[in-house]
Design a protein around this motif. Structure first.
Motif, PDB file in Angstrom:
ATOM      1  N   VAL A 165      -8.108 -23.248  17.012  1.00 17.43           N
ATOM      2  CA  VAL A 165      -8.376 -24.129  18.406  1.00 17.43           C
ATOM      3  C   VAL A 165      -9.011 -23.111  19.279  1.00 17.43           C
ATOM      4  CG1 VAL A 165      -6.906 -24.785  20.385  1.00 17.43           C
ATOM      5  CG2 VAL A 165      -6.192 -25.268  18.235  1.00 17.43           C
ATOM      6  N   LEU A 166      -8.832 -21.850  19.419  1.00 19.80           N
ATOM      7  CA  LEU A 166      -9.419 -20.952  20.518  1.00 19.80           C
ATOM      8  C   LEU A 166     -11.009 -20.745  19.920  1.00 19.80           C
ATOM      9  CD1 LEU A 166      -6.811 -18.460  20.927  1.00 19.80           C
ATOM     10  CD2 LEU A 166      -7.358 -20.000  22.499  1.00 19.80           C
ATOM     11  N   SER A 167     -11.359 -20.966  18.781  1.00 24.18           N
ATOM     12  CA  SER A 167     -12.799 -20.539  18.282  1.00 24.18           C
ATOM     13  C   SER A 167     -13.449 -21.905  18.666  1.00 24.18           C
ATOM     14  CB  SER A 167     -12.619 -20.411  16.690  1.00 24.18           C
ATOM     15  OG  SER A 167     -12.466 -21.764  15.983  1.00 24.18           O
ATOM     16  N   LYS A 168     -12.976 -22.979  18.848  1.00 20.50           N
ATOM     17  CA  LYS A 168     -13.852 -24.201  19.360  1.00 20.50           C
ATOM     18  C   LYS A 168     -14.457 -23.940  20.694  1.00 20.50           C
ATOM     19  CE  LYS A 168     -12.436 -26.034  15.175  1.00 20.50           C
ATOM     20  NZ  LYS A 168     -13.634 -25.805  14.256  1.00 20.50           N
ATOM     21  N   ASN A 169     -15.438 -24.939  20.935  1.00 22.30           N
ATOM     22  CA  ASN A 169     -15.861 -24.838  22.336  1.00 22.30           C
ATOM     23  C   ASN A 169     -14.642 -25.365  23.203  1.00 22.30           C
ATOM     24  OD1 ASN A 169     -18.428 -24.119  21.522  1.00 22.30           O
ATOM     25  ND2 ASN A 169     -19.263 -26.302  21.113  1.00 22.30           N
ATOM     26  N   CYS A 170     -14.761 -24.906  24.365  1.00 22.73           N
ATOM     27  CA  CYS A 170     -13.700 -25.314  25.486  1.00 22.73           C
ATOM     28  C   CYS A 170     -14.176 -26.441  26.173  1.00 22.73           C
ATOM     29  CB  CYS A 170     -13.655 -24.101  26.184  1.00 22.73           C
ATOM     30  SG  CYS A 170     -11.936 -24.291  27.358  1.00 22.73           S
ATOM     31  N   CYS A 186      -3.333 -20.149  24.084  1.00 23.85           N
ATOM     32  CA  CYS A 186      -4.099 -21.380  23.523  1.00 23.85           C
ATOM     33  C   CYS A 186      -3.630 -22.467  24.589  1.00 23.85           C
ATOM     34  CB  CYS A 186      -3.163 -21.872  22.004  1.00 23.85           C
ATOM     35  SG  CYS A 186      -4.068 -22.962  21.192  1.00 23.85           S
ATOM     36  N   ALA A 187      -2.558 -22.630  25.290  1.00 21.25           N
ATOM     37  CA  ALA A 187      -2.343 -23.664  26.200  1.00 21.25           C
ATOM     38  C   ALA A 187      -3.156 -23.728  27.333  1.00 21.25           C
ATOM     39  CB  ALA A 187      -0.664 -23.481  26.620  1.00 21.25           C
TER      40      ALA A 187
END
Length: 220
Positions: free
Chosen positions: A85-90, A22-23
């Motif tokens: 968080v990881l499912s959101k666009n980076c 995640c970081a």
């Protein structure tokens, strides 16, 4: 303000400690500066929360704890919702917006779980160990930046290759069309000469050869 900035600088190392994936995702998405957590820290979350009972619970915790406890809580908030968080666009706008309002979505029971995790994190990584975590995080950031630059360079290289390949392909039809044009011209010219010569069989002086015909277009 410098103390606030220095305190916030420990957030990403702590997130990296509890959830490195995640970081790294946040760093690549441009939220490694943790501006989203600024109001969390300086107002002890009261700026983003409406539930008075939760605000008082957090105040009770922070009053009797180390001044960096809000940072530990922030790290566990992100860790608890890491999958989201990881499912959101980076990319920064998407991640920043989600993270900024994340505390507003936490119910009272979840807050208790996050506080429990934050206390455990504090025990295992007390403030005097944060500099080491920060050093490890800086090394990782250099790797992330280096790998991102390589990715951008590779994208640019591929884009340029595609451009030149397209240019090369676009030239081929042009060459082929010229060959076809002159081939048709010569064929039509040859046919015209044949018809003319057949019509002038009685007068050989009026015969035209293919060479004479081409000389009319390309005189020597």
């Amino acid at each position: 303000m410098e103390k606030t900035r220095d305190s916030l600088a420990y957030l990403m190392p702590l997130i990296n400690c509890v959830n490195s994936e995640c970081a790294e995702y946040m760093e690549r998405g441009g939220t490694g500066h943790v501006i989203f957590a600024l109001p969390w820290f300086i107002t002890w979350y009261s700026h983003v929360l409406d539930d008075l009972s939760v605000i008082l619970r957090l105040y009770d915790l922070f009053i009797v704890s180390h001044y960096l406890m809000p940072i530990y809580v922030a790290a566990e908030i992100v860790n608890y919702y890491a999958d989201e968080v990881l499912s959101k666009n980076c990319e920064m706008s998407c991640l920043h917006q989600y993270l900024s309002y994340l505390p507003t979505e936490i119910d009272e029971n979840t807050w208790e779980e996050i506080i429990k995790r934050a206390l455990y994190l504090f025990e295992n990584h007390p403030p005097d160990t944060l500099e080491n975590l920060n050093h490890e995080w800086k090394i990782k950031c250099e790797y992330i930046e280096h790998s991102s630059n390589k990715f951008i360079t590779r994208q640019t290289f591929n884009k340029n290759n595609n451009y030149y390949n397209h240019q090369s392909l676009s030239k081929k039809p042009s060459i082929l069309s010229r060959v076809a044009f002159w081939g048709v011209t010569i064929a039509i010219g040859g046919l015209a000469i044949y018809v003319w010569n057949q019509a002038q069989l009685l007068d050989s002086s009026k015969y035209i050869s293919l060479g004479d015909f081409l000389n009319q277009f390309y005189p020597t």
